[in-house]
Design a protein around this motif. Structure first.
Motif, PDB file in Angstrom:
ATOM      1  N   LEU A   1       0.780  -1.073   0.066  1.00  0.00           N
ATOM      2  CA  LEU A   1      -0.046  -0.010   0.150  1.00  0.00           C
ATOM      3  C   LEU A   1       0.909   1.364   0.138  1.00  0.00           C
ATOM      4  N   ALA A   2       1.900   1.337   0.891  1.00  0.00           N
ATOM      5  CA  ALA A   2       2.554   2.531   1.324  1.00  0.00           C
ATOM      6  C   ALA A   2       3.451   2.852   0.293  1.00  0.00           C
ATOM      7  N   VAL A   3       4.408   1.697  -0.328  1.00  0.00           N
ATOM      8  CA  VAL A   3       5.156   2.058  -1.212  1.00  0.00           C
ATOM      9  C   VAL A   3       4.868   2.584  -2.673  1.00  0.00           C
ATOM     10  N   PHE A   4       3.686   2.057  -2.984  1.00  0.00           N
ATOM     11  CA  PHE A   4       3.388   2.539  -4.764  1.00  0.00           C
ATOM     12  C   PHE A   4       2.537   3.800  -4.640  1.00  0.00           C
ATOM     13  N   SER A   5       1.959   4.086  -3.329  1.00  0.00           N
ATOM     14  CA  SER A   5       0.969   5.460  -3.403  1.00  0.00           C
ATOM     15  C   SER A   5       1.526   6.626  -4.080  1.00  0.00           C
ATOM     16  N   LEU A   6       2.652   7.262  -3.430  1.00  0.00           N
ATOM     17  CA  LEU A   6       3.170   8.433  -3.617  1.00  0.00           C
ATOM     18  C   LEU A   6       3.625   8.203  -5.317  1.00  0.00           C
ATOM     19  N   PRO A   7       4.438   7.114  -5.708  1.00  0.00           N
ATOM     20  CA  PRO A   7       4.884   7.006  -7.128  1.00  0.00           C
ATOM     21  C   PRO A   7       3.983   7.128  -7.864  1.00  0.00           C
ATOM     22  N   ASN A   8       2.686   6.574  -7.468  1.00  0.00           N
ATOM     23  CA  ASN A   8       1.731   6.396  -8.361  1.00  0.00           C
ATOM     24  C   ASN A   8       0.928   7.677  -8.791  1.00  0.00           C
ATOM     25  N   ASP A   9       1.108   8.551  -7.563  1.00  0.00           N
ATOM     26  CA  ASP A   9       0.446   9.952  -7.600  1.00  0.00           C
ATOM     27  C   ASP A   9       1.374  10.676  -8.682  1.00  0.00           C
ATOM     28  N   PHE A  10       2.538  10.456  -8.717  1.00  0.00           N
ATOM     29  CA  PHE A  10       3.380  11.273  -9.430  1.00  0.00           C
ATOM     30  C   PHE A  10       3.298  10.693 -10.938  1.00  0.00           C
ATOM     31  N   LYS A  11       3.010   9.530 -11.128  1.00  0.00           N
ATOM     32  CA  LYS A  11       2.936   8.867 -12.330  1.00  0.00           C
ATOM     33  C   LYS A  11       1.608   9.302 -13.088  1.00  0.00           C
ATOM     34  N   SER A  12       0.539   9.354 -12.336  1.00  0.00           N
ATOM     35  CA  SER A  12      -0.763   9.775 -12.784  1.00  0.00           C
ATOM     36  C   SER A  12      -0.880  11.427 -12.683  1.00  0.00           C
ATOM     37  N   LYS A  13       0.242  11.850 -12.142  1.00  0.00           N
ATOM     38  CA  LYS A  13       0.224  13.107 -11.981  1.00  0.00           C
ATOM     39  C   LYS A  13      -0.966  14.080 -11.222  1.00  0.00           C
TER      40      LYS A  13
END
Ligand SMILES: Nc1ncnc2c1ncn2[C@@H]1O[C@H](COP(=O)(O)OP(=O)(O)OP(=O)(O)O)[C@@H](O)[C@H]1O
Ligand SMILES: [Mg+2]
Lengths: 322, 606
Positions: free
Chosen positions: B142-154
């Motif tokens: 949960l924690a590790v992909f949350s912020l990177p996903n936010d960056f990826k999806s902008k």
């Protein structure tokens, strides 16, 4: 581009000059703002913006124009502090663009609506409202008003992942307005919208301006820009090519366009002769055609007024505000 | 279970500040300071190379001043909004599947968890290990992909263009995922507890009638219960004539009657939370003189020291806080002090290995000569011996004495003296080898404490993952967090390598040994200072320095595993939980600060 200054709801145009931009109050100022994109190793990839100097005043609609890749989005991101300038600086609402607290009074509609797809319209607005520390009751009232404004009332409980592109743009705009911002940055506000949506978006923009807000929008759709902007800057390959008032920029001094209704062939001949006599060159003189946008708009408007009736041809001269 | 390294009292652990040891708080502050200064210098250096000293100084100054300003403008409402978002994200991301998987696992666990002895131990180890891993895994994902996903999806663009402080993004994420994890752990905990309780509960059937209860005309008692859950009990009768199923398989049963038939009750005390109270240990040598340590017999690892048999040598424990509450109510109506003793036996002459060595144990009033009559015991190596001392005892002159009134001094202390009787044999003791059994703790609360430990560990993983993912992309952040966790689990080894205690040298040296298939302890050829050897050692010393630094901030994940306590039926000390909670909080604070600066200085739209 047909240079028709008239837009369908011309009464709006009357208001348009009601509030003049306040020249004294500078909302956005950039000084020699430059941006170089570098890769991980610090090697230069693109010089996206070259020494931009701009001043945007309170209460005006400022358009950033330019072909794809000319640096419009880059400029907006620099103004928001999403990018750090390579050189120069941007002052927004009296603060450096990298300050967070300036965001209190800013609304931003990104190029594509970057919203959480697992939230629905209400949750989305609620979330962004909370980020502004807006108290619950105010928030609720605003969410309701905005959802109605952008005409998403029917879809307010649906997750954004189900939204069409136009709906996403609408909720994007609502999201940008949740804090009743003084400065609104719109990145291609009309992209993905149908002609009605485009029209509505332009009306909203004008309305916001009339409320005294400052709007910076970028677009490469000249018609949109021309319709709403007070001043524009034209960028090309990161360089500022043109800057000024739209009406002044669009005025072509040495061309006269004649447009009339109900002339007989004789009369037309006569006019031709008059032009010849004065050593003018007749560029064109023909029955005016409406633009596609206008035609589409009038068809839809008619069908809304008289549902069920199928309209085959609409006389352009009959159009107006119905 | 007494820890080999006794727990320090909480405030000593936290605040101690002298030459021998730095408490947790000073250590934490120093670490923050060192990291801050190192980062400052490094960024100044890099900045100077990139922009020249003036501009670099200006930039760094701004970041620092901004940092302090934004630290104090944190808004809880925004943090909560971001936490809610994280929760919604997890729920819509079907985190509940994890729960379903767990419940399924429990449903089928009964099939493959079969044991002949001590079922509680097995069941507890199983559920605690399963929840711990599943919880960590889900929290990590949960924690590790949350912020990177936010960056990826902008989507981060729309968030960070609101008046959101970078710190709030980090803290909100940590808070949100921790809450999700808490609920997850709670659900799994309740399921686990029910599972264990249900799995342990059982009865047996006894063939026989009530007539048989008092011993029928022929005096026949049914001999054993039926075979259930892989064991049977022999049936005994106590002094009052009640029947019971004798202690086996870690429990016993009552045998009652109903409708004229014998009925076996549910098992007793299958789940326990024994509370040991440790004391301080000192020794007397063979002449009866006080010494700091006993004899070293040159084996073990210096942890235990030994007393010689047939001499004055003795091991003396002093226990604090002995009063009414320490005593247990015994079945016979009296009260007793319960002691447990583990003896290591070292033989200097080979007798029959199965013949136990004789020892003697006495209670003694500190600072006086009053002692109980010697009680003899035969010591088997490394088994737990239980000793009960009733309230009324006799002293060495056979006079009756009262345990609390006569043997416990004004400070509430009592001494336990253990000696070895057989000449030339040795007893080995460490401080934790003798303890007073206090009143039992609540098994449910103990289980909860194990989950609190697990929870702290989970929050820690979330904090590391969120902080790492402020600058790293999803998979990289995942690798980062996983290596952090692995290093944390093997922290001890890591520290030994870093301090040069571990055989085999630093990273480069061990690589060389690995490739050349060289023995860990073998010296390098000639052992003379060749250049290559020198280079290898220098590079290693840099590595080791870095590792030593890293070791300072590495959490010890092994410590959070309370499975052993619960499985072996020992109470987890509340102090330990308090220390872990404090440590968890410290890591969350530290990591949030690091996360803030990482996110704040990151060019978001790049
Ligand atoms: N993250 C990035 N990394 C590297 N180069 C970038 C990045 N973003 C934009 N650029 C480059 O910078 C230049 C300007 O891009 P920008 O997005 O500002 O254009 P734009 O005017 O908004 O174009 P469009 O009309 O297509 O939206 C382009 O050449 C683009 O390739
Ligand atoms: Mg763009």
């Amino acid at each position: 581009m047909a240079a028709t200054p008239e837009i369908p709801n011309s009464d709006k145009n009357g208001e348009r000059r009601a509030r003049e931009p306040d020249e004294a109050q500078v909302v956005v100022e950039t000084r020699a703002l430059s941006k170089v994109y570098r890769d991980f190793w610090g090697r230069q990839k693109v010089r996206a913006l070259k020494s931009l100097d701009l001043e945007i005043h309170k209460g005006e609609i400022f358009g950033l124009l330019g072909p794809n890749g000319s640096g419009k989005t880059t400029t907006i991101k620099l103004l928001l502090g999403l990018l750090f300038p390579s050189e120069g600086e941007a002052i927004v609402l009296g603060q450096n663009a990298t300050e967070v607290s300036k965001n209190e009074r800013i609304g931003y509609l990104p190029e594509e609506s970057y919203l959480y797809r697992f939230l629905n319209a209400e949750e989305t607005l609620d979330f962004y409202g909370r980020l502004f520390n807006i108290p619950a009751d105010v928030r609720r009232e605003r969410i309701d008003r905005l959802i109605k404004l952008v005409k998403l009332d029917a879809a307010r409980r649906r997750q954004l992942r189900e939204y069409s592109k136009g709906m996403t743009r609408r909720i994007g705009l609502a999201q940008a307005l949740i804090n009743e911002p003084d400065l609104i940055l719109l990145d291609e506000p009309t992209s993905g919208l149908d002609p009605i949506g485009t029209r509505e978006m332009k009306d909203w923009i004008l309305e916001l301006r009339d409320q005294g807000k400052t709007i910076v929008m970028c677009s490469h759709l000249l018609a949109d820009v021309q319709d709403v902007c007070d001043r524009i800057a034209i960028l090309h390959q990161g360089e500022l090519k043109e800057l000024g008032r739209v009406d002044e920029l669009l005025k072509v001094e040495d061309v006269t366009q004649v447009k009339a209704r109900g002339l007989s062939a004789d009369c037309q001949d006569e006019i031709r002769q008059v032009i010849e006599r004065h050593q003018g060159e007749l560029v064109s003189m023909e029955n005016p055609t409406t633009t596609l946008e206008e035609l589409f708009l009038s068809i839809v408007r008619d069908s809304e007024a008289r549902p069920g009736r199928r309209i085959v041809k609409q006389e352009p001269t009959k159009q107006g505000k119905s | 279970m007494i820890l080999e390294k006794p727990l320090l009292p909480y405030f000593e652990w936290l605040l101690q500040f002298d030459k021998t040891r730095w408490g947790a708080l000073p250590h934490f502050l120093l670490t923050l300071l060192v990291i801050a200064i190192a980062t400052l210098l490094l960024s100044l250096l890099v900045g100077t190379v990139l922009y020249g000293p003036l501009k670099a100084g200006d930039k760094v100054y701004r970041v620092v001043v901004n940092g302090f300003r934004e630290l104090f403008s944190l808004s809880f409402r925004r943090v909560w909004a971001l936490a809610r978002l994280a929760i919604q994200e997890s729920l819509r991301g079907r985190v509940l599947i994890a729960v379903a998987v767990f419940v399924l696992l429990l449903l089928f666990a009964g099939w493959f968890l079969k044991t002949e002895r001590e079922p509680a131990r097995l069941y507890f180890s199983f559920v605690l290990t399963a929840t711990s891993f599943l919880g960590l895994f889900v929290a990590l994902l949960l924690a590790v992909f949350s912020l990177p996903n936010d960056f990826k999806s902008k989507t981060i663009y729309t968030v960070l263009t609101k008046p959101v402080r970078a710190g709030e993004v980090v803290i909100g994420r940590i808070l949100g995922f921790s809450l999700v994890g808490t609920v997850l752990l709670a659900i799994m905990g309740v399921c686990s507890y029910l599972f264990v309780v249900r799995a342990l509960d059982h009865t047996h059937t006894v063939v026989g009638s009530v007539l048989a209860k008092g011993g029928d005309a022929e005096g026949n008692l049914p001999e054993t219960t039926s075979l259930d859950k892989g064991h049977r009990h022999t049936i005994q009768q106590d002094d009052d004539g009640h029947l019971f199923a004798e202690f086996a398989h870690d429990h016993d049963h009552h045998v009652g009657e109903s409708n004229g038939r014998l009925v076996v009750s549910s098992p007793h005390e299958t789940i326990r939370a024994r509370v040991p109270r440790g004391g301080t240990l000192r020794f007397k040598d063979r002449q009866g003189v006080q010494v700091a340590r006993g004899v070293s017999v040159g084996k073990e690892w210096g942890y235990r020291s030994f007393i010689e048999g047939g001499t004055q040598a003795a091991a003396i424990w002093t226990f604090d806080g002995i009063d009414e509450k320490t005593l247990h109510d015994e079945d016979d109506g009296g009260e007793a002090l319960r002691l447990e003793l583990v003896v290591r036996v070292f033989r200097t002459w080979k007798a029959d290995i199965n013949t136990p060595v004789q020892g003697v144990i006495q209670l003694k009033r500190p600072g006086s000569d009053l002692k109980t009559a010697p009680e003899f015991f035969s010591a088997k190596d490394a088994t737990i011996d239980q000793r009960y001392f009733p309230r009324t005892l006799t002293d060495t002159n056979n006079q009756p004495i009262d345990l609390l009134d006569d043997l416990v001094d004004e400070q509430g202390q009592i001494e336990v003296v253990v000696q070895c009787l057989d000449r030339s044999q040795y007893f080995g003791f460490a401080q934790g080898d003798c303890y007073v059994r206090m009143k039992e703790g609540s098994p449910l609360w103990n289980f909860t404490k194990a989950y609190i430990s697990m929870w702290v560990q989970m929050v820690l993983v979330i904090a590391i993952a969120v902080t790492g993912s402020t600058v790293l992309s999803g998979p990289i952040a995942m690798m980062f967090t996983v290596s952090f966790i692995l290093l944390g689990f093997y922290r001890e080894f890591f520290v030994r390598v870093a301090r040069g205690i571990q055989e085999g040298g630093g990273p480069v040296e061990s690589l060389v040994r690995l490739v050349t298939q060289m023995n860990l302890t073998a010296g390098f050829r000639g052992e003379s200072e060749t250049t290559s050897l020198w280079i290898m050692r220098s590079v290693d010393s840099v590595f080791l320095g870095a590792m030593e630094l890293l070791a300072n901030v590495l959490p010890d994940f092994g410590e959070f595993n309370a499975t052993k306590y619960v499985a072996y039926g020992f109470d987890i000390p509340a102090n330990q939980i308090a220390q872990q909670l404090t440590m968890g909080a410290a890591y969350v604070i530290g990591l949030s600060i690091v996360g803030y600066f990482l996110l704040r200085t990151r060019e978001v739209a790049k």
